[in-house]
Design an enzyme around this catalytic site. Structure first.
Site, PDB file in Angstrom:
ATOM      1  N   ASP A  83     -11.974   9.495 -18.435  1.00 36.27           N
ATOM      2  CA  ASP A  83     -13.020   8.626 -17.931  1.00 36.27           C
ATOM      3  C   ASP A  83     -14.032   8.325 -19.031  1.00 36.27           C
ATOM      4  OD1 ASP A  83     -14.194   7.264 -15.754  1.00 36.27           O
ATOM      5  OD2 ASP A  83     -15.708   8.833 -15.617  1.00 36.27           O
ATOM      6  N   THR A 124     -15.941   1.355 -17.382  1.00 40.62           N
ATOM      7  CA  THR A 124     -16.851   1.866 -18.407  1.00 40.62           C
ATOM      8  C   THR A 124     -16.210   1.785 -19.795  1.00 40.62           C
ATOM      9  OG1 THR A 124     -16.073   4.116 -17.967  1.00 40.62           O
ATOM     10  CG2 THR A 124     -18.054   3.414 -16.838  1.00 40.62           C
ATOM     11  N   THR A 125     -14.942   2.154 -19.874  1.00 37.71           N
ATOM     12  CA  THR A 125     -14.273   2.100 -21.173  1.00 37.71           C
ATOM     13  C   THR A 125     -14.179   0.649 -21.642  1.00 37.71           C
ATOM     14  OG1 THR A 125     -12.931   3.911 -20.332  1.00 37.71           O
ATOM     15  CG2 THR A 125     -12.289   2.991 -22.435  1.00 37.71           C
ATOM     16  N   ASP A 146     -14.776   6.578  -8.933  1.00 41.28           N
ATOM     17  CA  ASP A 146     -14.450   5.242  -9.454  1.00 41.28           C
ATOM     18  C   ASP A 146     -14.016   4.334  -8.308  1.00 41.28           C
ATOM     19  OD1 ASP A 146     -15.022   6.087 -11.974  1.00 41.28           O
ATOM     20  OD2 ASP A 146     -13.003   5.864 -12.798  1.00 41.28           O
TER      21      ASP A 146
END
Ligand code: ADP
Ligand code: MG
Length: 556
Positions: free
Chosen positions: A65, A98-99, A394
């Site tokens: 994550d 997010t990545t 998520d």
């Protein structure tokens, strides 16, 4: 820092201040931000790798994550910190992507640097990026596909897409079902507008069992035990009283005033207290309750009376849990026990104390149409439970996002390729030097499919060529890379689906941070930039060993 005036130097900043100006400042910031992006890029997508993070106390986190990795890294450089903020904002706003946000930001800065090398002024790049970001939003909205709130199958796909590549992958269908049910339970519709407050979904975790033992509770799970062992362990057809005061007699005031001279007085006094407590329990019983949750304490004697009446009682329940119980069971929260009546009671099919792992927990379950639900996350080890919980979090971001906007996009790089393609057309219409910046923005979008391919061991160039060709077709806007078969496919049909909001937010925050970093040409640090020059940055991009907090990381 000093200026000259009449031959006298004037000191403006203290000795300790470290200052970097102009191109140096820019390059340093860009480098720092790019290192951050590189550090999470290999985790992107279903076939991305995990990272093992070891903190200064030796605690280990294994995760895929993006935001968790960045939070665990002890980042010092100010520009790097801005990148970490992007991931956190993305997490707070939409829970996923997010990545993606961080990787796109890193690529935007890399391409910007190339333009700076060609003497394009940073403000031109910044302006071009801003135009491109606005245009991207438009493009994404245009290619987004409608999804109905009733379309549980698609909503589950949104959840499984967010889970792929995480430790929860093997049970993703099962977990997706739980999440969709949970989100729909707490969704409320008013004037055609759906609001979802995921605070009404309580996620508890307990290690032990397998991931498939994770369960949805139609009600509230409370990490407590009943107050007395002779109370029933299980109550069916529960009638629940919620009280936010104590079942106690305030003794201190009485002690201070009364001097007891005669044993009879003492007895009368104790009798008085007893009868008050008995009265309270009587009230609860008369109201018809067989279960009691109080936010404050319950006197030992009251516990005894409650047990005698067969009432299941729990004390010192958190305020937030009392509120959840109220939403789930329909009970009113009562302060004064004298006011308690049958109408205030809530209902649930079962209230039960169950031993899970080493701890007792209380299930208030089988509520009818509960407006608050719980998910109990299980897994063999602490690391698995934590990673499954992050995957569920998520999903608790993406499923509500899809429901609220009723718009979805194809994953697997589909929307990035389409945005890149359309942006290149748009760039030509803008012309001038901004055109170069918009084209750089378009190229940057392709970092996502490229990284997805690279992480799957595919040839990124071949993949890009195939994807671009696919997007030339009239119905090509949802084509992405299936990283398992190495084929370009319609991602919506394949069930690789993301909510529109996640992508819009990722692109917006990536471009915002890139623009912000680009516009800085002066870094004035009051006490230097961390350890040594450039804030402990490694000399070489490929080498991550110099990052704070990651020193104990094994080679990946
Ligand atoms: P993020 O933190 O950005 O969500 P992830 O590691 O979760 O990063 O990866 C998300 C990316 O993986 C998205 O671009 C998504 O479309 C892609 N993806 C997810 N599942 C698949 C799949 N089965 N095939 C191809 N791409 C996928
Ligand atoms: Mg994700």
């Amino acid at each position: 820092m000093a200026a000259q005036m009449g031959g006298q130097p004037i000191l403006i900043l203290s000795d300790k201040t470290q200052r970097t100006i102009g191109k140096d400042a820019q390059r340093m910031n860009i480098l720092a931000a790019r290192v951050i992006a590189e550090s999470v890029k290999t985790t992107l997508g279903p076939r991305g790798m995990d990272k093992m993070l070891v903190d200064s106390l030796g605690d280990v986190v294994v995760t895929n994550d993006g935001v968790t990795i960045l939070k665990e890294m002890d980042v010092e450089h100010p520009a790097a910190k801005m990148m970490v903020e992007v991931a956190k904002t993305q997490e707070d706003e939409v829970g996923d992507g997010t990545t993606t946000a961080v990787v796109v930001a890193g690529e935007l800065l890399k391409r910007a640097e190339e333009l700076l090398d060609q003497d394009v002024h940073p403000t031109i790049v910044a302006e071009g990026y801003r135009l491109a970001a606005d245009k991207s939003n438009e493009i994404l909205k245009k290619i987004a596909v409608d999804v109905s709130v009733k379309d549980d199958e698609t909503l589950k796909k949104v959840a499984t897409t967010a889970m792929t590549g995480k430790g929860a992958e093997k049970a993703k269908e099962y977990l997706a079902e739980i999440v969709v049910k949970a989100v729909k339970a707490v969704a409320e519709e008013e004037d055609g507008k759906i609001t979802i407050d995921i605070d009404h979904i309580k996620v508890e975790k307990k290690e032990g069992g397998g991931i498939e033992d994770t369960e949805l509770i139609k009600g509230v799970l409370i990490d407590k035990e009943r107050v007395h062992s002779s109370m029933p362990k299980k109550v069916e057809n529960a009638k629940i009283a919620l009280i936010n005061s104590a079942l106690e007699v305030k003794e201190t005031e009485i002690d201070a005033e009364i001097r007891i001279t005669d044993p009879n007085q003492l007895k009368a006094f104790i009798d008085e207290e007893e009868s008050m407590l008995k009265g309270m329990v009587e009230k609860i019983k008369t109201a018809g309750a067989n279960v009691l949750f109080t936010q404050k304490g319950i006197d030992d004697l009251a516990q005894h009376y409650l047990a005698k009446e067969g009432i299941f009682a729990v004390r010192r329940v958190k305020k937030s849990d009392i509120e959840k119980l109220s939403r789930a069971t329909g009970a009113n929260i009562v302060t004064n026990i004298d006011d308690l009546s049958g109408d205030d009671l809530g209902k649930s099919g079962v209230v039960e104390e169950v031993k899970i792992g080493d701890d007792e927990m209380i299930y208030v379950k089988e509520c009818k149409d509960p407006k608050s639900v719980s998910i109990l996350v299980r897994g063999g080890t602490e690391h698995i439970v934590d990673e499954v919980e992050r995957a569920i979090q998520d999903c608790l971001g993406v499923v509500p996002a899809a429901i609220k906007d009723k718009k979805i996009l194809g994953g697997g790089g589909a929307s990035e390729i389409e945005v890149a393609k359309e942006l290149r057309k748009y760039a030509k219409s803008v012309g001038g030097r901004e055109q170069l910046a918009i084209e750089a923005f378009a190229d940057s979008m392709e970092v996502i499919p490229r990284a997805l391919a690279e992480n799957a061991g595919l040839d990124p160039i071949d993949t890009l060529v195939d994807l671009r060709a696919g997007h030339e077709e009239s119905d090509g806007s949802t084509r992405g890379i299936d990283v398992y078969s190495n084929e370009v496919k319609d991602m919506i049909k394949e069930g690789v689906i993301e909510p529109l909001r996640v992508k819009v937010q990722a692109i917006n925050s990536a471009s915002e941070v890139a623009v912000m970093i680009l516009r800085i040409d002066d870094v004035i640090a009051a006490s230097g930039l961390g350890k040594g020059e450039g804030g402990g940055m490694p000399p070489d991009m490929g080498e991550m060993g110099g990052m704070g907090g990651m020193g104990g990381m094994p080679p990946m």
